[in-house]
Scaffold this motif. Sequence first.
Motif, PDB file in Angstrom:
ATOM      1  N   MET A 120      48.162  37.133  45.530  1.00 51.20           N
ATOM      2  CA  MET A 120      48.069  36.415  44.263  1.00 51.20           C
ATOM      3  C   MET A 120      46.614  36.066  43.987  1.00 51.20           C
ATOM      4  O   MET A 120      45.876  35.666  44.886  1.00 51.20           O
ATOM      5  N   THR A 121      46.200  36.212  42.727  1.00 49.63           N
ATOM      6  CA  THR A 121      44.864  35.825  42.317  1.00 49.63           C
ATOM      7  C   THR A 121      44.901  35.479  40.829  1.00 49.63           C
ATOM      8  O   THR A 121      45.976  35.368  40.236  1.00 49.63           O
ATOM      9  N   VAL A 122      43.720  35.287  40.221  1.00 44.76           N
ATOM     10  CA  VAL A 122      43.659  35.042  38.781  1.00 44.76           C
ATOM     11  C   VAL A 122      43.521  36.368  38.043  1.00 44.76           C
ATOM     12  O   VAL A 122      42.936  37.327  38.545  1.00 44.76           O
ATOM     13  N   SER A 123      44.036  36.389  36.832  1.00 38.35           N
ATOM     14  CA  SER A 123      44.022  37.611  36.036  1.00 38.35           C
ATOM     15  C   SER A 123      42.656  37.892  35.418  1.00 38.35           C
ATOM     16  O   SER A 123      42.269  39.047  35.232  1.00 38.35           O
ATOM     17  N   HIS A 124      41.891  36.824  35.124  1.00 43.49           N
ATOM     18  CA  HIS A 124      40.688  37.019  34.317  1.00 43.49           C
ATOM     19  C   HIS A 124      39.548  37.727  35.046  1.00 43.49           C
ATOM     20  O   HIS A 124      38.555  38.099  34.420  1.00 43.49           O
ATOM     21  N   VAL A 125      39.652  37.941  36.352  1.00 41.72           N
ATOM     22  CA  VAL A 125      38.595  38.643  37.070  1.00 41.72           C
ATOM     23  C   VAL A 125      38.918  40.121  37.306  1.00 41.72           C
ATOM     24  O   VAL A 125      38.077  40.862  37.806  1.00 41.72           O
ATOM     25  N   LEU A 126      40.109  40.556  36.938  1.00 41.93           N
ATOM     26  CA  LEU A 126      40.557  41.911  37.272  1.00 41.93           C
ATOM     27  C   LEU A 126      40.179  42.915  36.175  1.00 41.93           C
ATOM     28  O   LEU A 126      40.024  42.555  35.012  1.00 41.93           O
ATOM     29  N   PRO A 127      40.040  44.189  36.531  1.00 41.97           N
ATOM     30  CA  PRO A 127      39.526  45.208  35.602  1.00 41.97           C
ATOM     31  C   PRO A 127      40.598  45.781  34.675  1.00 41.97           C
ATOM     32  O   PRO A 127      40.842  46.990  34.636  1.00 41.97           O
ATOM     33  N   TRP A 128      41.250  44.907  33.893  1.00 41.71           N
ATOM     34  CA  TRP A 128      42.231  45.373  32.923  1.00 41.71           C
ATOM     35  C   TRP A 128      41.543  46.265  31.872  1.00 41.71           C
ATOM     36  O   TRP A 128      40.435  45.989  31.443  1.00 41.71           O
ATOM     37  N   GLY A 129      42.206  47.302  31.490  1.00 43.95           N
ATOM     38  CA  GLY A 129      41.650  48.201  30.485  1.00 43.95           C
ATOM     39  C   GLY A 129      40.891  49.374  31.050  1.00 43.95           C
ATOM     40  O   GLY A 129      40.665  50.364  30.362  1.00 43.95           O
ATOM     41  N   SER A 130      40.488  49.293  32.308  1.00 46.57           N
ATOM     42  CA  SER A 130      39.789  50.412  32.933  1.00 46.57           C
ATOM     43  C   SER A 130      40.806  51.403  33.506  1.00 46.57           C
ATOM     44  O   SER A 130      41.806  51.004  34.100  1.00 46.57           O
ATOM     45  N   THR A 131      40.555  52.663  33.327  1.00 51.01           N
ATOM     46  CA  THR A 131      41.417  53.710  33.896  1.00 51.01           C
ATOM     47  C   THR A 131      40.822  54.288  35.172  1.00 51.01           C
ATOM     48  O   THR A 131      41.338  55.263  35.714  1.00 51.01           O
ATOM     49  N   ASN A 132      39.742  53.687  35.625  1.00 51.86           N
ATOM     50  CA  ASN A 132      39.020  54.229  36.781  1.00 51.86           C
ATOM     51  C   ASN A 132      38.485  53.072  37.621  1.00 51.86           C
ATOM     52  O   ASN A 132      37.301  52.982  37.899  1.00 51.86           O
ATOM     53  N   ALA A 133      39.403  52.176  38.023  1.00 49.57           N
ATOM     54  CA  ALA A 133      38.992  50.943  38.683  1.00 49.57           C
ATOM     55  C   ALA A 133      39.511  50.879  40.117  1.00 49.57           C
ATOM     56  O   ALA A 133      40.403  51.637  40.522  1.00 49.57           O
ATOM     57  N   LYS A 134      38.948  49.949  40.875  1.00 52.46           N
ATOM     58  CA  LYS A 134      39.430  49.678  42.230  1.00 52.46           C
ATOM     59  C   LYS A 134      39.270  48.197  42.519  1.00 52.46           C
ATOM     60  O   LYS A 134      38.413  47.514  41.933  1.00 52.46           O
ATOM     61  N   VAL A 135      40.131  47.684  43.400  1.00 51.36           N
ATOM     62  CA  VAL A 135      40.123  46.263  43.778  1.00 51.36           C
ATOM     63  C   VAL A 135      40.370  46.173  45.281  1.00 51.36           C
ATOM     64  O   VAL A 135      41.240  46.862  45.821  1.00 51.36           O
TER      65      VAL A 135
END
Length: 305
Positions: A120-135
């Motif tokens: 679980m984490t916060v949504s506002h730091v994640l790369p939404w909208g990117s089709t070429n992302a990693k976490v």
Amino acid sequence: MALPEGAFVGLPLESTELHEFGSLKAPKELLSSYCPPWQPLLDYPRSAGEASQTTLSRMNGSPVIGTADGLYGEFAPRQAYYPTGFPFVCIGKVFSYSDVSLPTWDHAAVGFLVGPRTVMTVSHVLPWGSTNAKVQFAAGYYDGTSSVGPGAWSWATSMHGYAGQSVTAHDMAILRLSDPLGNWLGYFGSHPYDSAMQGGAYWNMAGYPSDIFSGERPSWQGGITVRDDDEDGDGQEIEHHGDGQPGASGAPFWGRWDDHRLAIGTETGYEKVSGPLGIGGEDNNIAAGGPAFGGLVQYGRDNWP
């Protein structure tokens, strides 16, 4: 080692999904935590020494004034710690990359295990909208490594959260890890917050605020009270005056039920509400919780064993 053209370090996200508010069924009861038999069960973390700076302020910069007996505002001072034992090894850092080829991350936040593969984490730091992302998630992050070894770093393969990524009651998301770290380290459960709990000094927060060893070591604060809660559909803004420095976003806000460690929300930020003629204003830090929080935890456990 020189990588061939097009190669990169890590794993790309395979799937992402933003859920509409109220679309996930929330559990009616608490979801139990899990502490492996080889992990010591702790109420307090192991100290990592005095922080280089111990002035506490909220995320909007307003200070919490220390009192004569050495306490900060309403609560005990934050304590830097070395992650050992449950639940402290379940808390770590999330590193978000908007492009898989990037050598360094765009954003970092706190994350915590809530299932065998679910963070679980916060949504506002994640790369939404990117089709070429990693976490990537690092459990027990401490001074650039993990207190439980290199195997505690894991790349996410999926991320799910709620539509709208800002400091709100729905600013939360879950990650599916490629490795079942929760089976080895344990994981938090969840509990719905009830307004009858307001005023009870039994909540904890742990994260990586930037003013404690530059965010490279975690810090813990206990004895926090909830001041109020505001519902927003199936989300809930849980208002408090715990640690809200930058770097604390995504921190678990949890309590103890017997041998279980159950989170009621994840730290999202702060709000400042001005009342008419200066009356009735609010200046609070916010943990995002409510049925929406339990719904995400349940979704991760049901779909990502």
